[in-house]
Design a protein around this motif. Structure first.
Motif, mmCIF file in Angstrom:
data_model
loop_
_atom_site.group_PDB
_atom_site.id
_atom_site.type_symbol
_atom_site.label_atom_id
_atom_site.label_comp_id
_atom_site.label_asym_id
_atom_site.label_seq_id
_atom_site.Cartn_x
_atom_site.Cartn_y
_atom_site.Cartn_z
ATOM 1 N N LEU A 170 0.849 -1.181 0.000
ATOM 2 C CA LEU A 170 0.000 0.000 0.000
ATOM 3 C C LEU A 170 0.889 1.236 0.000
ATOM 4 C CD1 LEU A 170 -2.986 0.982 0.161
ATOM 5 C CD2 LEU A 170 -2.636 1.194 2.646
ATOM 6 N N ALA A 171 0.769 2.036 -1.047
ATOM 7 C CA ALA A 171 1.528 3.286 -1.125
ATOM 8 C C ALA A 171 0.798 4.354 -0.314
ATOM 9 C CB ALA A 171 1.664 3.730 -2.578
ATOM 10 N N VAL A 172 1.504 4.928 0.660
ATOM 11 C CA VAL A 172 0.923 5.984 1.499
ATOM 12 C C VAL A 172 1.945 7.107 1.623
ATOM 13 C CG1 VAL A 172 -0.527 4.400 2.821
ATOM 14 C CG2 VAL A 172 1.791 4.895 3.616
ATOM 15 N N PRO A 173 1.484 8.326 1.962
ATOM 16 C CA PRO A 173 2.454 9.411 2.184
ATOM 17 C C PRO A 173 3.410 9.064 3.320
ATOM 18 C CG PRO A 173 0.209 10.254 2.021
ATOM 19 C CD PRO A 173 0.095 8.773 2.102
ATOM 20 N N ALA A 174 4.596 9.626 3.272
ATOM 21 C CA ALA A 174 5.618 9.286 4.263
ATOM 22 C C ALA A 174 5.157 9.572 5.685
ATOM 23 C CB ALA A 174 6.905 10.041 3.951
ATOM 24 N N ARG A 175 4.287 10.550 5.870
ATOM 25 C CA ARG A 175 3.816 10.896 7.215
ATOM 26 C C ARG A 175 2.422 10.353 7.508
ATOM 27 N NH1 ARG A 175 5.840 17.212 7.943
ATOM 28 N NH2 ARG A 175 8.076 16.777 7.578
ATOM 29 N N VAL A 254 10.472 3.653 -5.888
ATOM 30 C CA VAL A 254 10.836 4.182 -4.571
ATOM 31 C C VAL A 254 11.073 5.688 -4.669
ATOM 32 C CG1 VAL A 254 12.619 4.157 -2.791
ATOM 33 C CG2 VAL A 254 11.799 2.004 -3.760
ATOM 34 N N ARG A 255 10.536 6.418 -3.715
ATOM 35 C CA ARG A 255 10.727 7.862 -3.637
ATOM 36 C C ARG A 255 10.646 8.286 -2.176
ATOM 37 N NH1 ARG A 255 6.013 10.447 -7.122
ATOM 38 N NH2 ARG A 255 6.380 12.249 -5.793
ATOM 39 N N GLY A 256 11.216 9.437 -1.858
ATOM 40 C CA GLY A 256 11.337 9.843 -0.470
ATOM 41 C C GLY A 256 10.040 10.234 0.201
ATOM 42 N N ASP A 257 9.026 10.644 -0.562
ATOM 43 C CA ASP A 257 7.787 11.123 0.056
ATOM 44 C C ASP A 257 6.677 10.085 0.066
ATOM 45 O OD1 ASP A 257 7.534 11.125 -2.668
ATOM 46 O OD2 ASP A 257 6.945 13.227 -2.873
ATOM 47 N N VAL A 258 6.991 8.852 -0.332
ATOM 48 C CA VAL A 258 5.987 7.782 -0.353
ATOM 49 C C VAL A 258 6.587 6.539 0.312
ATOM 50 C CG1 VAL A 258 4.616 6.227 -1.797
ATOM 51 C CG2 VAL A 258 4.843 8.640 -2.440
ATOM 52 N N ALA A 307 9.475 -7.960 1.424
ATOM 53 C CA ALA A 307 8.224 -8.126 2.164
ATOM 54 C C ALA A 307 7.984 -6.980 3.131
ATOM 55 C CB ALA A 307 8.238 -9.451 2.929
ATOM 56 N N GLY A 308 9.034 -6.297 3.561
ATOM 57 C CA GLY A 308 8.852 -5.210 4.500
ATOM 58 C C GLY A 308 8.493 -3.914 3.818
ATOM 59 N N ALA A 309 8.271 -2.875 4.597
ATOM 60 C CA ALA A 309 7.929 -1.570 4.053
ATOM 61 C C ALA A 309 9.097 -1.038 3.215
ATOM 62 C CB ALA A 309 7.604 -0.587 5.180
ATOM 63 N N VAL A 310 8.785 -0.467 2.075
ATOM 64 C CA VAL A 310 9.799 0.110 1.193
ATOM 65 C C VAL A 310 9.771 1.615 1.378
ATOM 66 C CG1 VAL A 310 10.553 0.379 -1.189
ATOM 67 C CG2 VAL A 310 9.465 -1.758 -0.451
ATOM 68 N N ARG A 311 10.923 2.151 1.745
ATOM 69 C CA ARG A 311 11.006 3.587 1.989
ATOM 70 C C ARG A 311 12.002 4.212 1.022
ATOM 71 N NH1 ARG A 311 8.897 5.401 6.756
ATOM 72 N NH2 ARG A 311 8.135 3.821 8.189
ATOM 73 N N GLY A 312 11.780 5.484 0.773
ATOM 74 C CA GLY A 312 12.710 6.212 -0.097
ATOM 75 C C GLY A 312 13.959 6.581 0.660
#
Length: 312
Positions: A170-175, A254-258, A307-312
């Motif tokens: 699930l893509a969500v905003p970083a915050r 991958v991007r820093g704000d998602v 499998a874990g959360a992907v962060r930018g």
């Protein structure tokens, strides 16, 4: 026909034209002794002399001349049949246009390269098709086939086997409140709007990629509609909604704000090759066979990376 017999007949027919052992050897890329050996072998099979050879000339015996006259048309017809088959095989040439949504991963790029190696006369051109209209370019003939997300229930379109099955994230905003979660159950989507896919993609297909209800039947709020994956991610980054994406697609964006958080409780996504029933050319059928072969070689129990959360 055994290979040796075919070589004997070919040698005899060329010798019957040239009436010269040296020129016959040159045409067939053989030594003169090999030409003589093949001729003796054929004469042994038939049980009579076919060629008379002196120090001054080479000529066919009456039996040899008769055999040449009867054999030549049949042998030529046989070569024509073989050449026609080769021509049909060479039908897998020219340009094959394959559509895709978003981007091609390493496996699909490797499949394209392998296909071109197996069919050196065929060039594969990949064409991006919009997320909002995955089937339009197939219907219009702008692409010969397309790799799209399943399911496909379109009249006139033929889907191949599903492949590249992968879990969702699930893509969500970083915050976003869900950004730090180890995973998100699908039932919790009822509390968060999802970015929708714009038309003309069919409704059943859009609802699978961005569901309107949880598995338990709870309504999922609707966010704005996007026509491409990049548009959808820009909307996610702006806080206008979340977006389900398969793990491989998430890794490629991958991007820093998602943040991409594993999404559980929904079926895995899958790709399929789709083509128009009325435009199933030799190139399309060959590529479909290549995809089917790749599917058969997929390891069904291979772990999915990321499998874990992907962060930018």
């Amino acid at each position: 026909m055994p290979e040796l017999e075919a070589r004997e007949l070919e040698c005899f027919l060329v010798l019957g034209e040239e009436l010269h052992f040296g020129r016959t050897a040159e045409r067939l890329y053989l030594s003169q002794s090999r030409v003589s050996q093949l001729l003796r072998s054929l004469e042994s099979r038939i049980g009579a002399r076919l060629v008379e050879r002196t120090s001054r000339r080479v000529r066919l015996t009456p039996l040899g001349a008769s055999l040449r006259d009867e054999l030549a048309p049949a042998y030529t017809a046989l070569l024509d049949v073989v050449e026609a088959a080769r021509a049909r095989a060479r039908g897998v040439d020219g340009v094959l246009r394959i559509g895709f949504v978003g981007s091609l991963d390493e496996d699909l790029t490797g499949l394209v390269r392998a296909f071109e190696r197996d069919h050196p006369g065929c060039e594969v051109r990949t064409v991006e098709v919009p997320l909002a209209d995955p089937f339009g370019q197939i219907r219009d003939g702008d692409v010969d086939a397309a790799i799209v997300l399943a399911p496909v229930r379109e009249p006139g379109l033929v889907p191949g086997p599903a492949f590249s099955e992968a879990p969702l994230s699930l893509a969500v905003p970083a915050r976003h409140p869900l950004a730090d979660r180890p995973s998100v159950p699908a039932e919790e989507l009822a509390g968060h709007p999802l970015i929708r896919i714009a038309g003309p993609a069919p409704r059943y297909w859009r609802d699978v990629q961005s569901p309107t209800a949880t598995p338990g039947g709870r309504a999922i709020p609707s966010g704005p509609a996007a026509g491409t994956i990049q548009e959808a991610l820009a909307m996610v980054a702006a806080g206008r909604g979340a977006m389900p994406l398969c793990v491989p697609t998430a890794r490629r964006h991958v991007r820093g704000d998602v943040v991409f958080v594993p999404l559980t409780g929904l079926p895995d996504s899958a790709l399929t090759l789709v083509w128009h029933r009325d435009r199933a050319t030799a190139r399309v059928r060959a590529f479909a066979r290549a995809v089917a072969g790749a599917v058969q070689h997929e390891a069904p129990d291979a772990p999915v990376q990321g499998a874990g959360a992907v962060r930018g």
